[in-house]
Design a protein around this motif. Structure first.
Motif, PDB file in Angstrom:
ATOM      1  N   LEU A  51       0.810  -1.236   0.000  1.00  0.00           N
ATOM      2  CA  LEU A  51       0.000   0.000   0.000  1.00  0.00           C
ATOM      3  C   LEU A  51       0.831   1.267   0.000  1.00  0.00           C
ATOM      4  O   LEU A  51       0.346   2.319  -0.387  1.00  0.00           O
ATOM      5  N   TYR A  52       2.070   1.177   0.432  1.00  0.00           N
ATOM      6  CA  TYR A  52       2.904   2.371   0.556  1.00  0.00           C
ATOM      7  C   TYR A  52       3.971   2.458  -0.537  1.00  0.00           C
ATOM      8  O   TYR A  52       4.887   3.261  -0.446  1.00  0.00           O
ATOM      9  N   ALA A  53       3.828   1.665  -1.596  1.00  0.00           N
ATOM     10  CA  ALA A  53       4.746   1.732  -2.731  1.00  0.00           C
ATOM     11  C   ALA A  53       4.606   3.085  -3.425  1.00  0.00           C
ATOM     12  O   ALA A  53       3.605   3.788  -3.263  1.00  0.00           O
ATOM     13  N   THR A  54       5.579   3.437  -4.219  1.00  0.00           N
ATOM     14  CA  THR A  54       5.599   4.716  -4.928  1.00  0.00           C
ATOM     15  C   THR A  54       4.705   4.659  -6.167  1.00  0.00           C
ATOM     16  O   THR A  54       4.725   3.687  -6.920  1.00  0.00           O
ATOM     17  N   TRP A  55       3.944   5.738  -6.369  1.00  0.00           N
ATOM     18  CA  TRP A  55       3.104   5.866  -7.556  1.00  0.00           C
ATOM     19  C   TRP A  55       3.962   6.218  -8.759  1.00  0.00           C
ATOM     20  O   TRP A  55       4.903   6.999  -8.655  1.00  0.00           O
ATOM     21  N   THR A  56       3.611   5.671  -9.915  1.00  0.00           N
ATOM     22  CA  THR A  56       4.263   5.994 -11.179  1.00  0.00           C
ATOM     23  C   THR A  56       3.213   6.552 -12.120  1.00  0.00           C
ATOM     24  O   THR A  56       2.214   5.886 -12.414  1.00  0.00           O
ATOM     25  N   GLU A  57       3.431   7.785 -12.572  1.00  0.00           N
ATOM     26  CA  GLU A  57       2.504   8.395 -13.529  1.00  0.00           C
ATOM     27  C   GLU A  57       2.665   7.671 -14.865  1.00  0.00           C
ATOM     28  O   GLU A  57       3.772   7.466 -15.340  1.00  0.00           O
ATOM     29  N   GLN A  58       1.556   7.299 -15.470  1.00  0.00           N
ATOM     30  CA  GLN A  58       1.578   6.514 -16.704  1.00  0.00           C
ATOM     31  C   GLN A  58       1.235   7.330 -17.939  1.00  0.00           C
ATOM     32  O   GLN A  58       1.919   7.240 -18.937  1.00  0.00           O
ATOM     33  N   ALA A  59       0.140   8.079 -17.887  1.00  0.00           N
ATOM     34  CA  ALA A  59      -0.316   8.778 -19.090  1.00  0.00           C
ATOM     35  C   ALA A  59      -1.323   9.849 -18.717  1.00  0.00           C
ATOM     36  O   ALA A  59      -1.884   9.839 -17.629  1.00  0.00           O
ATOM     37  N   ASN A  60      -1.547  10.766 -19.635  1.00  0.00           N
ATOM     38  CA  ASN A  60      -2.605  11.773 -19.532  1.00  0.00           C
ATOM     39  C   ASN A  60      -3.601  11.515 -20.644  1.00  0.00           C
ATOM     40  O   ASN A  60      -3.311  10.811 -21.607  1.00  0.00           O
ATOM     41  N   GLY A  61      -4.781  12.095 -20.539  1.00  0.00           N
ATOM     42  CA  GLY A  61      -5.794  11.936 -21.573  1.00  0.00           C
ATOM     43  C   GLY A  61      -6.387  10.539 -21.628  1.00  0.00           C
ATOM     44  O   GLY A  61      -6.824  10.094 -22.678  1.00  0.00           O
ATOM     45  N   VAL A  62      -6.408   9.860 -20.498  1.00  0.00           N
ATOM     46  CA  VAL A  62      -6.929   8.491 -20.433  1.00  0.00           C
ATOM     47  C   VAL A  62      -8.424   8.537 -20.113  1.00  0.00           C
ATOM     48  O   VAL A  62      -8.856   9.304 -19.258  1.00  0.00           O
ATOM     49  N   SER A  63      -9.214   7.717 -20.795  1.00  0.00           N
ATOM     50  CA  SER A  63     -10.643   7.662 -20.505  1.00  0.00           C
ATOM     51  C   SER A  63     -11.040   6.333 -19.856  1.00  0.00           C
ATOM     52  O   SER A  63     -12.041   6.260 -19.160  1.00  0.00           O
ATOM     53  N   GLN A  64     -10.251   5.277 -20.106  1.00  0.00           N
ATOM     54  CA  GLN A  64     -10.473   3.987 -19.451  1.00  0.00           C
ATOM     55  C   GLN A  64      -9.171   3.206 -19.480  1.00  0.00           C
ATOM     56  O   GLN A  64      -8.286   3.492 -20.285  1.00  0.00           O
ATOM     57  N   PHE A  65      -9.063   2.203 -18.591  1.00  0.00           N
ATOM     58  CA  PHE A  65      -7.848   1.412 -18.533  1.00  0.00           C
ATOM     59  C   PHE A  65      -8.159   0.024 -17.994  1.00  0.00           C
ATOM     60  O   PHE A  65      -9.230  -0.217 -17.457  1.00  0.00           O
ATOM     61  N   ASP A  66      -7.192  -0.907 -18.146  1.00  0.00           N
ATOM     62  CA  ASP A  66      -7.343  -2.288 -17.710  1.00  0.00           C
ATOM     63  C   ASP A  66      -5.992  -2.755 -17.184  1.00  0.00           C
ATOM     64  O   ASP A  66      -5.013  -2.758 -17.915  1.00  0.00           O
ATOM     65  N   LEU A  67      -5.942  -3.134 -15.920  1.00  0.00           N
ATOM     66  CA  LEU A  67      -4.691  -3.598 -15.321  1.00  0.00           C
ATOM     67  C   LEU A  67      -4.549  -5.108 -15.306  1.00  0.00           C
ATOM     68  O   LEU A  67      -3.615  -5.627 -14.725  1.00  0.00           O
ATOM     69  N   THR A  68      -5.458  -5.818 -15.909  1.00  0.00           N
ATOM     70  CA  THR A  68      -5.448  -7.277 -15.841  1.00  0.00           C
ATOM     71  C   THR A  68      -4.086  -7.818 -16.251  1.00  0.00           C
ATOM     72  O   THR A  68      -3.566  -7.474 -17.312  1.00  0.00           O
ATOM     73  N   HIS A  69      -3.521  -8.672 -15.389  1.00  0.00           N
ATOM     74  CA  HIS A  69      -2.255  -9.346 -15.710  1.00  0.00           C
ATOM     75  C   HIS A  69      -2.495 -10.330 -16.843  1.00  0.00           C
ATOM     76  O   HIS A  69      -3.420 -11.114 -16.810  1.00  0.00           O
ATOM     77  N   ARG A  70      -1.664 -10.265 -17.838  1.00  0.00           N
ATOM     78  CA  ARG A  70      -1.743 -11.216 -18.950  1.00  0.00           C
ATOM     79  C   ARG A  70      -0.397 -11.886 -19.085  1.00  0.00           C
ATOM     80  O   ARG A  70       0.627 -11.221 -19.203  1.00  0.00           O
ATOM     81  N   PHE A  71      -0.416 -13.218 -19.103  1.00  0.00           N
ATOM     82  CA  PHE A  71       0.846 -13.969 -19.205  1.00  0.00           C
ATOM     83  C   PHE A  71       0.891 -14.743 -20.486  1.00  0.00           C
ATOM     84  O   PHE A  71      -0.065 -15.114 -21.047  1.00  0.00           O
TER      85      PHE A  71
END
Length: 71
Positions: A51-71
Protein backbone atom coordinates in the motif's frame (compact mmCIF):
# COMPACT_ATOMS: atom_id res chain seq x y z
CA UNK A 1 -13.51 4.96 -3.70
CA UNK A 2 -15.20 7.46 -1.42
CA UNK A 3 -17.96 9.85 -2.47
CA UNK A 4 -15.34 12.61 -2.15
CA UNK A 5 -13.29 10.94 -4.92
CA UNK A 6 -10.54 9.46 -2.74
CA UNK A 7 -9.28 6.03 -3.80
CA UNK A 8 -9.04 3.82 -0.71
CA UNK A 9 -7.89 0.22 -0.35
CA UNK A 10 -7.16 -2.23 2.42
CA UNK A 11 -4.54 -4.90 2.83
CA UNK A 12 -5.14 -8.05 4.80
CA UNK A 13 -8.43 -9.45 6.00
CA UNK A 14 -11.86 -7.84 5.79
CA UNK A 15 -11.37 -6.22 9.21
CA UNK A 16 -8.24 -4.31 8.16
CA UNK A 17 -8.56 -0.53 8.04
CA UNK A 18 -8.99 1.45 4.84
CA UNK A 19 -5.92 3.37 3.63
CA UNK A 20 -6.36 6.52 1.50
CA UNK A 21 -4.34 6.41 -1.70
CA UNK A 22 -5.06 9.25 -4.17
CA UNK A 23 -7.59 12.04 -4.42
CA UNK A 24 -9.46 13.12 -7.53
CA UNK A 25 -10.20 9.49 -8.42
CA UNK A 26 -12.68 8.67 -11.16
CA UNK A 27 -11.92 4.93 -11.38
CA UNK A 28 -9.84 2.42 -9.43
CA UNK A 29 -8.63 -1.00 -10.50
CA UNK A 30 -6.72 -3.68 -8.62
CA UNK A 31 -4.99 -6.63 -10.26
CA UNK A 32 -2.77 -8.79 -8.06
CA UNK A 33 -0.42 -6.40 -6.28
CA UNK A 34 -0.89 -3.65 -8.89
CA UNK A 35 -3.20 -0.70 -8.19
CA UNK A 36 -4.25 1.85 -10.79
CA UNK A 37 -6.14 5.10 -10.30
CA UNK A 38 -7.65 7.09 -13.14
CA UNK A 39 -8.11 10.66 -11.96
CA UNK A 40 -10.90 13.01 -12.96
CA UNK A 41 -8.37 15.07 -14.96
CA UNK A 42 -7.65 12.04 -17.21
CA UNK A 43 -4.25 11.19 -15.73
CA UNK A 44 -3.42 7.59 -14.79
CA UNK A 45 -1.14 6.58 -11.91
CA UNK A 46 -0.15 2.99 -11.14
CA UNK A 47 1.84 1.34 -8.38
CA UNK A 48 2.94 -2.20 -7.71
CA UNK A 49 3.75 -3.69 -4.33
CA UNK A 50 2.35 -2.85 -0.92
CA UNK A 51 0.00 0.00 0.00
CA UNK A 52 2.90 2.37 0.56
CA UNK A 53 4.75 1.73 -2.73
CA UNK A 54 5.60 4.72 -4.93
CA UNK A 55 3.10 5.87 -7.56
CA UNK A 56 4.26 5.99 -11.18
CA UNK A 57 2.50 8.39 -13.53
CA UNK A 58 1.58 6.51 -16.70
CA UNK A 59 -0.32 8.78 -19.09
CA UNK A 60 -2.60 11.77 -19.53
CA UNK A 61 -5.79 11.94 -21.57
CA UNK A 62 -6.93 8.49 -20.43
CA UNK A 63 -10.64 7.66 -20.50
CA UNK A 64 -10.47 3.99 -19.45
CA UNK A 65 -7.85 1.41 -18.53
CA UNK A 66 -7.34 -2.29 -17.71
CA UNK A 67 -4.69 -3.60 -15.32
CA UNK A 68 -5.45 -7.28 -15.84
CA UNK A 69 -2.26 -9.35 -15.71
CA UNK A 70 -1.74 -11.22 -18.95
CA UNK A 71 0.85 -13.97 -19.21
Amino acid sequence: MTTAGVATVKEGDLYAGWVNQLGGAADVELSGNRLGVLRTDGSLAVKEGDLYATWTEQANGVSQFDLTHRF
